[in-house]
Design a protein around this motif. Sequence first.
Motif, PDB file in Angstrom:
ATOM      1  N   TRP A  24       0.829  -1.179  -0.008  1.00 17.67           N
ATOM      2  CA  TRP A  24       0.141   0.091  -0.151  1.00 17.67           C
ATOM      3  C   TRP A  24       0.876   1.139  -0.287  1.00 17.67           C
ATOM      4  O   TRP A  24       1.882   1.262   0.603  1.00 17.67           O
ATOM      5  CB  TRP A  24      -0.761   0.072   1.178  1.00 17.67           C
ATOM      6  CG  TRP A  24      -1.558  -0.973   1.687  1.00 17.67           C
ATOM      7  CD1 TRP A  24      -1.277  -2.353   2.078  1.00 17.67           C
ATOM      8  CD2 TRP A  24      -2.965  -1.492   1.184  1.00 17.67           C
ATOM      9  NE1 TRP A  24      -2.479  -3.098   2.036  1.00 17.67           N
ATOM     10  CE2 TRP A  24      -3.503  -2.743   1.688  1.00 17.67           C
ATOM     11  CE3 TRP A  24      -4.254  -0.396   0.636  1.00 17.67           C
ATOM     12  CZ2 TRP A  24      -4.658  -3.216   1.675  1.00 17.67           C
ATOM     13  CZ3 TRP A  24      -5.242  -1.053   0.588  1.00 17.67           C
ATOM     14  CH2 TRP A  24      -5.578  -2.461   0.849  1.00 17.67           C
ATOM     15  N   THR A  68      -1.564   7.766  -0.093  1.00 21.86           N
ATOM     16  CA  THR A  68      -2.764   7.841  -0.903  1.00 21.86           C
ATOM     17  C   THR A  68      -3.643   6.726  -0.583  1.00 21.86           C
ATOM     18  O   THR A  68      -4.972   6.760  -0.936  1.00 21.86           O
ATOM     19  CB  THR A  68      -2.370   7.520  -2.348  1.00 21.86           C
ATOM     20  OG1 THR A  68      -1.842   6.160  -2.598  1.00 21.86           O
ATOM     21  CG2 THR A  68      -1.592   8.590  -2.923  1.00 21.86           C
ATOM     22  N   GLN A 111      -3.891   3.856  -1.519  1.00 22.18           N
ATOM     23  CA  GLN A 111      -3.935   2.964  -2.719  1.00 22.18           C
ATOM     24  C   GLN A 111      -3.283   1.726  -2.521  1.00 22.18           C
ATOM     25  O   GLN A 111      -2.070   1.602  -2.118  1.00 22.18           O
ATOM     26  CB  GLN A 111      -3.751   3.696  -3.963  1.00 22.18           C
ATOM     27  CG  GLN A 111      -4.353   4.744  -4.230  1.00 22.18           C
ATOM     28  CD  GLN A 111      -6.047   4.499  -4.614  1.00 22.18           C
ATOM     29  OE1 GLN A 111      -6.356   3.762  -5.322  1.00 22.18           O
ATOM     30  NE2 GLN A 111      -6.920   5.268  -3.835  1.00 22.18           N
TER      31      GLN A 111
END
Length: 464
Positions: A183, A187, A189
């Motif tokens: 990860w 962010t 993401q």
Amino acid sequence: METGKFFHNLMERKDFETWLDNISVTFLSLMDLQKNETLDHLISLSGAVQLRHLSNNLETLLKRDFLKLLPLELSFYLLKWLDPQTLLTCCLVSKQWNKVISACTEVWQTACKNLGWQIDDSVQDALHWKKVYLKAILRMKQLEDHEAFETSSLIGHSARVYALYYKDGLLCTGSDDLSAKLWDVSTGQCVYGIQTHTCAAVKFDEQKLVTGSFDNTVACWEWSSGARTQHFRGHTGAVFSVDYNDELDILVSGSADFTVKVWALSAGTCLNTLTGHTEWVTKVVLQKCKVKSLLHSPGDYILLSADKYEIKIWPIGREINCKCLKTLSVSEDRSICLQPRLHFDGKYIVCSSALGLYQWDFASYDILRVIKTPEIANLALLGFGDVFALLFDNRYLYIMDLRTENLISRWPLPEYRKSKRGSSFLAGEASWLNGLDGHNDTGLVFATSMPDHSIHLVLWKEHG
């Protein structure tokens, strides 16, 4: 007629000056007490115009701007005796005072150090350190008021997350859903997601992921393809901790079978099995030594392995067949357990226990300090530096100032998933533990896996 009056007044002026000169000579010859009596008498004879004139001129005579009159070096010396808050008030007196006080580098550097700030002596800007101090007191105020952090979550796993590892803004998570994810913390993401075995421990770099598993094996995976590039078999218990070094081409693993194994990273073969532990080996750390002693030199690679009661120190390097250099513990009768966290930076070993935080000097293996306070009795170690330590318990995340051994900040934690091995929570960025600098208080502070399979993050809040 007017011309005659002018010359008459001019003569009067000349006579007055002569009289004033005579009076001045006499006045200067008097004793201090006599001078005071003379002035008192003249004041008693004065009217409103004279007293107003006297008041206006005395104010100017008595006010001396010493910062303007003194040499700069002497001004700096005097300013060093004032506390930072008083200096900030003095900056409001005038532009000149603000300029001189702001340029007093040593004063502001000292103030920053006292707050736990790192000092870069290479910065030449004279006005830099006052700005840094103002930034520092803001951040320290936020810490004291428990307002320095914010929280976030990572959602993506479908089963419990056991393994966490953080590096350079990236967090790796290994789960019972037979996957590992990478990860981007900033962010939120998911950068990579690959299929693996059940992960009890993870460590990664840009190209690869190394996992220790409950299936008693260690594996190496390629991020880009998800392919397993190496499989290390030999343990007879779950592998709780892994570490590796590409330069040495070595991987080490700690297991529930009470052993530490040393592997050839690229070949996957077992080079050595280190025995002596009588409990699960929950932590292995491979680190370069930074101090000299009778047993090792700076630059030597050292392996630390820890179980419930002991920390063992092994030499490691080109000569693989090694014997234990030293065994550390906090109680000879094994009455005190070590918590499953271990800090080793090449100079000091730090571990927490029910008795407090223990710090060993790696050159001598002597205990340097034991931090025993009522507050720390049940706290677990997350990170340890020159200035700060990061600790936590079931309810809060804490920051300790190691210079005073006081807890200076705390942050509430949710009901995270408990793990006796301790790998389901970890510290994030660590450089700030050696002193804040205005730039390193960003990013991840703490991460832990949650009962709902998400990852709870504690992050530094941006500067106000």
